[in-house]
Design an enzyme around this catalytic site. Sequence first.
Site, PDB file in Angstrom:
ATOM      1  N   PRO A 124      76.605  50.585   3.609  1.00 27.67           N
ATOM      2  CA  PRO A 124      77.148  49.378   2.985  1.00 27.67           C
ATOM      3  C   PRO A 124      76.503  48.132   3.568  1.00 27.67           C
ATOM      4  O   PRO A 124      76.197  48.065   4.757  1.00 27.67           O
ATOM      5  CB  PRO A 124      78.633  49.438   3.336  1.00 27.67           C
ATOM      6  N   GLY A 125      76.279  47.156   2.722  1.00 26.71           N
ATOM      7  CA  GLY A 125      75.761  45.865   3.170  1.00 26.71           C
ATOM      8  C   GLY A 125      76.582  44.741   2.594  1.00 26.71           C
ATOM      9  O   GLY A 125      77.280  44.008   3.299  1.00 26.71           O
ATOM     10  N   CYS A 136      63.282  20.578  -8.085  1.00 26.41           N
ATOM     11  CA  CYS A 136      62.715  20.186  -9.387  1.00 26.41           C
ATOM     12  C   CYS A 136      62.488  21.396 -10.280  1.00 26.41           C
ATOM     13  O   CYS A 136      61.351  21.722 -10.661  1.00 26.41           O
ATOM     14  CB  CYS A 136      61.418  19.412  -9.187  1.00 26.41           C
ATOM     15  N   GLU A 137      63.548  22.095 -10.598  1.00 27.94           N
ATOM     16  CA  GLU A 137      63.559  23.252 -11.494  1.00 27.94           C
ATOM     17  C   GLU A 137      64.862  23.216 -12.280  1.00 27.94           C
ATOM     18  O   GLU A 137      65.942  23.044 -11.682  1.00 27.94           O
ATOM     19  CB  GLU A 137      63.508  24.572 -10.716  1.00 27.94           C
ATOM     20  N   TYR A 164      69.865  36.142 -10.553  1.00 28.43           N
ATOM     21  CA  TYR A 164      70.702  37.175 -11.159  1.00 28.43           C
ATOM     22  C   TYR A 164      71.758  36.624 -12.123  1.00 28.43           C
ATOM     23  O   TYR A 164      72.605  37.385 -12.575  1.00 28.43           O
ATOM     24  CB  TYR A 164      71.464  37.941 -10.071  1.00 28.43           C
ATOM     25  N   GLY A 200      76.167  50.142  -1.838  1.00 28.16           N
ATOM     26  CA  GLY A 200      76.258  49.578  -3.176  1.00 28.16           C
ATOM     27  C   GLY A 200      77.633  49.215  -3.684  1.00 28.16           C
ATOM     28  O   GLY A 200      77.753  48.647  -4.780  1.00 28.16           O
TER      29      GLY A 200
END
Length: 421
Positions: free
Chosen positions: A276-277, A346-347, A318, A239
Amino acid sequence: MDHFLYRDGRLHAEEVPVSDIAAEVGTPFYVYSTATLTRHFRLFDEALEGVDHLVCYAMKAASNQAILKTLAGLGAGMDVVSGGEYARARAAGVPGDRIVFSGVGKTRDEMRMALEGGIRQFNVESEPEMRALDEVARGLGVRAPITVRVNPDVDAKTHAKIATGKSENKFGIPISRAREVYAQAARLEGLEVVGIDVHIGSQITELEPYRQAYEKVADLTRVLRADGHDIRRLDLGGGLGIPYERSNSAPPLPVEYGRLVRETLGDLGCEIEIEPGRLIAGNAGILVSRVIYVKSGEGRDFLILDAAMNDLIRPAMYDAWHDIVPVIEPAPGQEPRPYDVVGPVCETGDTFAKGRMMPELAEGDLVAFRSAGAYGAVMASEYNTRPLIPEVLVHEHQFAVIRARPSFDDMINRDTIPEWL
């Protein structure tokens, strides 16, 4: 630090000009730096030097087998959250005894797969899961090594969608019930308790939440040992955040995190696992896209790119910030101007940035999204029947496509038309 720098006016990935990759591969695409992956893994490994430990890379950040094989060659274990990730790790040559299985919804089939293929431990998240794992293990005539994930009710001070350590989150069991749950685990013949697991969230930018959580884990370790449990392993999760916006102050360094681990848990004699990533993969990758059009709107200009929210969903999901830079270095003194940076889906949500100050750009120019190595390619989709974009790995002067762009035929031929049609 990463290895994406301007040289002679062109952005390079290590020693390779990004524009050369674009010319060969086409846009958009992800490109990862071996040197950055290596450096960031070693920062964590060295931060815990002198402590019995294993750095288990959180595969959910970026799971291409070339990335996994690079990190496994450095000594990394793997943290997986699905049967598919487990299969990927094994395919990349990671031995089962270096794989930790996390996640709140492990199925019996996934449990069986890991027990038969080899597993370091399951990080158990609930009592129903614990009973299911016991049943599967006894059916195979083995004992499953487990930690129990405890929820310490600590606010990680991160985005609500990636906080995992508060009482209202779906993860783990309340730490107040840990003694009761460990006592249940000890009575199940198919389980072997080996330690404690805790993970409080992602993109954490200060150390105090870790301190609060780890002090609770230290107290719990002593209590559980007094109850007769052999607590010899502490899985501390991952994290630690990265600086997505270069102008902001940097999150804590791995060496500072390692110092905190020693201060809070170093006297317990436990093996430490960390997962960890983002900090390993995030700054090790960029997304490269091309400007399709520059469109003048009512009081604003739009950069319409060939990358879209299906390629990088973090801004839409996010409200995430990514620095966006031109691949050709701007001339000194060039005045920036505001652009809304958008994709072709198309958003209205297919927007990467609003009013972003950038050098003047034109149709055909290349741009790079920095810090896109984590939760980029792995969260991509084929929305609007847009192909998943290539992934490229650079090593010094070399680069290779490690996932090719599928053709429209490849995508369409995966469909099956029922015989009545």
